[in-house]
Design a protein around this motif. Sequence first.
Motif: not given
Length: 311
Positions: A127-139, A166-178
């Motif tokens: 749950y996001e109260t303000d932009p970028g401010v969320v309840e952590l570890e809930k997703g 990646s183009t050869d599918s060997s790597k997965f790149f991921y972002i958890d913004s906080v």
Amino acid sequence: MSRSNIEVVFKDDILLGEGPHWVEERQDLIYVDIPGQAVHRFVPSTGKDYKVQMDGRTTFIVPVEFKPNTYLIGIERSIYEFEWDGISADVFKLNKMKTVEEDFPKNRFNDGKCDPQGRLWAGTMGYETDPGVVELEKGHLYKLDKNNQLSTLVDKIGISNGLAWSTDSSKFFYIDSVSFTVDVFDFDSTAGIPSNRQVLFDLKKNGIAGLADGMTIDTQNNIWVALHSGGKVLHIDTTAGSLIETIDFSNRASMLTSVAFGGRYLDELYVTSANYRLTPEQKSLETDSGALFKVTNVGAKGVGGGISYRV
């Protein structure tokens, strides 16, 4: 310093544009407006932008392969199959497929994308109260297989965001913004399983302000990351884990949300942005907040158009 050229291609009533997806066979761009509860389709050849209103915060959209005018979309905590002709203001059909996280009713889906094998990956956020401010570890980060089986791959997420392979599918790149990082996993493309998570790029250690949001990858396996509250797109070398360059939007829009390569030669970078919850001062200073941008002369090309969901 980037020599790229930034232009606004559409700016009207978008609150928070997200999830740009280039449809190569049609040469158009689909994307969503999350708080605006809408799906958009931008046609570069005419400059027209079509919109259909949804019932709930709409968070990602990907086409379904071999099913014209059919998409998978995220609305709140559910995944739907959605039919729309891309022009009409009316939804043709909307069928709920999956709902997640009944125990976290304030959560919602955020970014979603298909891997090169055509499986849908979509993550949730607290749950996001303000932009970028969320309840952590809930997703959580989910994978929807071709047989419509839903599985959880990553947990304890704050804001599930950018995804790329990646183009050869060997790597997965991921972002958890906080987390203020871009992470990389080893990726078993056959099973669709990520492992061995590591930090690829740390924003704070590199003195970069803002939150990493959506991202895409180019033919050199380098990633392009939109900075929410940072007003920049980062071009990152995935081999060295270092910054190649930045594209600066700070005088035009600080809340960049995502990026996707498009155009006939896949050498144009589309960038979505937000004007949602900006202060009056920010609105007066940022002339193009909420706009859909096209960036040319970026010196890179995308890896095909956006990947469709393969049933």
